[in-house]
Scaffold this motif. Structure first.
Motif, PDB file in Angstrom:
ATOM      1  N   ASN A   1      71.230 106.711 -79.870  1.00 30.43           N
ATOM      2  CA  ASN A   1      70.276 105.627 -80.053  1.00 30.43           C
ATOM      3  C   ASN A   1      69.888 105.083 -78.675  1.00 30.43           C
ATOM      4  O   ASN A   1      70.547 104.193 -78.150  1.00 30.43           O
TER       5      ASN A   1
ATOM      6  N   GLU B   1      67.601 103.174 -77.627  1.00 30.39           N
ATOM      7  CA  GLU B   1      67.264 101.757 -77.546  1.00 30.39           C
ATOM      8  C   GLU B   1      68.528 100.902 -77.476  1.00 30.39           C
ATOM      9  O   GLU B   1      68.607  99.956 -76.693  1.00 30.39           O
ATOM     10  N   SER B   2      69.545 101.251 -78.261  1.00 23.51           N
ATOM     11  CA  SER B   2      70.740 100.409 -78.175  1.00 23.51           C
ATOM     12  C   SER B   2      71.471 100.672 -76.868  1.00 23.51           C
ATOM     13  O   SER B   2      72.074  99.763 -76.308  1.00 23.51           O
TER      14      SER B   2
ATOM     15  N   ARG C   1      69.972 101.179 -74.074  1.00 24.60           N
ATOM     16  CA  ARG C   1      69.238 100.343 -73.121  1.00 24.60           C
ATOM     17  C   ARG C   1      69.642  98.878 -73.278  1.00 24.60           C
ATOM     18  O   ARG C   1      69.837  98.162 -72.303  1.00 24.60           O
ATOM     19  N   ARG C   2      69.810  98.440 -74.538  1.00 25.40           N
ATOM     20  CA  ARG C   2      70.081  97.023 -74.757  1.00 25.40           C
ATOM     21  C   ARG C   2      71.485  96.615 -74.348  1.00 25.40           C
ATOM     22  O   ARG C   2      71.738  95.440 -74.150  1.00 25.40           O
TER      23      ARG C   2
ATOM     24  N   ALA D   1      71.361  97.742 -83.478  1.00 23.28           N
ATOM     25  CA  ALA D   1      71.518  98.484 -82.227  1.00 23.28           C
ATOM     26  C   ALA D   1      72.883  99.148 -82.111  1.00 23.28           C
ATOM     27  O   ALA D   1      73.576  99.035 -81.113  1.00 23.28           O
TER      28      ALA D   1
END
Ligand SMILES: Nc1ncnc2c1ncn2[C@@H]1O[C@H](COP(=O)(O)OP(=O)(O)OP(=O)(O)O)[C@@H](O)[C@H]1O
Ligand SMILES: [Mg+2]
Lengths: 406, 271
Positions: A282, A284-285, A287-288, B101
């Motif tokens: 993932n 995006e996660s 990156r977050r 996330a």
């Protein structure tokens, strides 16, 4: 009744592939099937079908053939290990074989020009890293899909290799370069190495289990721990025994195992490796939580570039020459991607292991070798390889969690 | 700004985290248009607004997942800058994202320490990224975080997140934020996938965070939950502030009207 049963089989497959050693099972089964077929079924078939035969000839399973099989699969395996790293990110590298070709050609030209072997190898490895990094920058920072970037790389590097080798062929006689494939470990050293590995494996397994116990964590079942140990030990001893009974353990194989162990350790047991899996799962996660996704992408392409260069060196060493068809222009690329995928590394990113790539390379190598021995044509070989690859990807697709809900 | 001061004014507790004039554009979409927001220690600040009001965007800006185009950040009234997730976590800001996330291909323990993996001591000659992971420590921490949340249905912290239910995943995302020792915890619709019993547990967690002097931001569309846990309620609309109320001085109806129609300017100033 029937669909229920089928579903539970797929679920079982899925659960099994989630565990660390379970991921080896499909590729080991494939390997066992191929070895049984070429090693036992074909010789028996010939023996019974031919009344004049004196005795059964187990050519495929002879130590000599196994030795050759290992050496044949080594270049594929080296590239497959690198490709696995980018596959884990969910990217692909179509240029690995061409990169290997450019590096091998450069190596040949350098040693011919009188550059000492070790230095030439280092230069070539640096070049491989640069080639990989450049593609990684285009993928991560410019945002071009890796398929396109590396397809362009494939074409461009094929051309580059032809520029470096206008004749398409160059002999490599440098003793250092040839040494990788020629040097054999003394029989005793091979045994010592195998036993050391086993002892270390046992010690680490048991220590880990003890630490889990001390910290009150759930324990792996004792049967599983000892099963792994016995499996690992048997594999090591059988390999060394087989190789020793023909010649002995080649340096090339030891180096390949050491490199794979290093890459395997980095990908599974360091924060960097964790970030590769996380970006593959993932982005995006990743990156977050503050991972530098772009830099991770570039570094993975640098690794595949390095592994391609090493593959090029190994290839030049084994063949004693560099030719266009052996690298850039031949089937090496598809075989090494196939090896990674057959090993169970997902094309969708986030799942796989470099050790599986080694087993996948053995599957591909055994298939080619076995078909050669039974006199199959090049056409048969291609069709068989295609079928095996399809089967492997099908296993990947059905065992990917969440597929059955669709 | 003016409504904000009118409604809460000097009686507001001193802000722990405060932002003002936050702008965020996504291409042509102007998602945040000069938003002011604050939260104090020991309080639960609810953030409400219609779909697309900009709540999640504001939370991502506070967590460093998006960099604000304009705006100031203050921690305990000292100016700070938050441009990356690391900036935010270094300041003690933790978040449960609306989309959670999580990495489905990793196990629960790995997800709980994602981005802050513990490494074994004594390998300082290697760069931080290449030191051996202390995965046992990871599991111990994960087990502790899970136990604190009382996710009884979760069998093992070594289970892959991809195989868990929506509620279990939400619990893991919450455990990740709560277990990380921050002073600010922001939860973006943390009960969206939860049943009655688990929602109750999350609300209890939120209250416990307040009682342990955390600053808590709670986003939800459920007025009953909000009026149960919140101390103050901040309403966003079309990427701007409507107003902030003390919970005791407002009603769900007033909040719903403010969310959907905004404040009548005169009415707001007169109150
Ligand atoms: N990454 C993005 N790219 C483009 N536009 C975005 C992005 N994220 C949010 N937006 C836009 O910003 C606006 C605010 O979105 P946001 O997710 O903050 O709303 P929200 O208040 O959290 O809504 P919900 O209650 O549905 O979660 C929306 O118009 C949305 O389309
Ligand atoms: Mg939202």
């Amino acid at each position: 009744m029937q669909p229920e049963h089928k579903l539970s089989f797929i679920n079982r497959l899925r659960i099994m592939r989630e565990t660390r050693f379970g991921a080896f099972v499909p590729v080991l089964l494939a390997l066992a099937a191929i070895w049984t077929y070429f090693g036992l079924a074909v010789p028996l078939w010939e023996y019974w079908g031919d009344p004049d035969a004196e005795n059964i000839r187990f050519i495929f399973l002879s130590p000599r053939n196994i030795y050759n099989l290992f050496m044949q699969s080594a270049v594929i395996a080296t590239l497959a290990v690198g490709i696995t790293v980018v596959l884990l990110l969910g990217d692909i590298d179509l240029s690995a074989a061409a990169t290997a070709g450019v590096c091998a050609a450069l190596l040949g030209v350098l040693v011919l020009a009188g550059v000492p072997g070790p230095l030439a190898c280092l230069i070539v490895m640096g070049v491989g890293i640069v080639m990989g990094t450049a593609q990684g920058v285009l993928v991560a920072y410019v945002g071009i899909p890796s398929f396109v970037v590396t397809l362009a790389g494939l074409l461009g590097f094929q051309g580059l290799m032809q520029k470096i080798l206008p004749t398409g062929n160059l002999n490599v006689g440098d003793p250092f370069v040839r040494g990788f494939a020629r040097v054999l470990l003394p029989d005793a050293l091979g045994w010592v190495l195998a036993l050391t590995c086993i002892v270390v494996f046992v010690w680490m397994s048991l220590r880990r289990q003890a630490q889990r116990k001390a910290r009150g964590l759930e324990l792996d079942s004792t049967a599983a721990v000892w099963g792994q140990i016995v499996f690992f030990g048997a594999l090591m001893l059988a390999t060394v025994a087989t190789l020793n009974s023909y010649r002995s353990v080649p340096l090339l194989i030891v180096l390949l195992m050491a490199i794979t162990a290093l890459v395997g350790w980095i990908t599974t047991s360091t924060p960097y490796g964790r970030s590769i899996f996380s970006v593959g799962g993932n982005p995006e996660s990743a990156r977050r939580v503050g991972m530098n996704v772009k830099r991770i992408r570039v570094s993975a392409f640098a690794i595949v570039g390095l592994m391609a260069a090493i593959g090029g060196i190994f290839g030049a060493s084994r063949f004693g020459s560099v030719s266009y068809t052996a690298f850039a222009g031949g089937s090496l690329l598809l075989e090494s991607i196939g090896a990674a995928v057959i090993g169970g590394t997902s094309l969708f990113g986030g799942r796989g292991s470099v050790w599986n790539a080694i087993l996948g390379a053995l599957v591909i190598g055994s298939l080619g070798n076995g078909l050669d021995l039974s006199g199959a044509s090049a056409a048969d070989k291609l069709m068989f390889s295609g079928a095996i690859l399809l089967l492997a990807v099908a296993i990947d697709a059905v065992s990917r969690s969440g597929t059955s809900e669709r | 700004m003016s409504e904000h001061e009118n409604k809460v004014g000097l009686r507001a507790p001193p802000a722990h985290l405060r932002v003002s004039g936050i702008h965020k554009r996504f291409g042509g979409v102007h998602a945040l248009r000069g938003v002011d927001f604050e939260v104090a220690r020991g309080e639960v600040m609810a953030l409400v607004g219609d779909n697309g009001a900009g709540k999640s965007t504001l939370m991502k800006v506070l967590a460093g997942a998006h960099a604000a185009d304009e705006g100031q950040f203050f921690m305990d009234e000292a100016p700070v800058s938050v441009n990356t997730p690391h900036d935010a976590s270094d300041l003690g800001i933790q978040i449960v994202y609306q989309d959670l996330a999580l990495c489905e291909n990793l196990d629960v323990a790995a997800n709980l320490s994602l981005g802050a993996e513990p490494v074994k001591p004594g390998w300082s000659f290697l760069p931080q990224l290449l030191r051996p992971l202390d995965d046992l420590e990871m599991e111990v921490k994960a087990q502790a975080a899970i136990d604190r949340l009382q996710v009884r249905t979760l069998k093992s912290v070594r289970a892959k997140v991809g195989g868990l239910s929506g509620g279990q995943r939400q619990a893991i995302a919450i455990a990740r934020a709560v277990g990380a020792d921050g002073s600010v915890v922001m939860l973006d619709e943390p009960t969206a996938a939860l049943g009655v019993a688990q929602t109750r547990q999350v609300l209890d967690v939120v209250k416990r965070l307040r009682d342990t002097n955390h600053a808590v931001v709670y986003i939800s569309h459920n007025m009953r939950d909000i009026f149960e846990v919140a101390d103050r309620i901040c309403v966003l609309r079309h990427g701007g502030n409507v107003a902030t109320w003390r919970k005791d001085e407002t009603t769900p109806d007033e909040i719903v009207v403010a969310m959907t129609r905004g404040l009548d300017d005169e009415a707001g100033n007169a109150a």
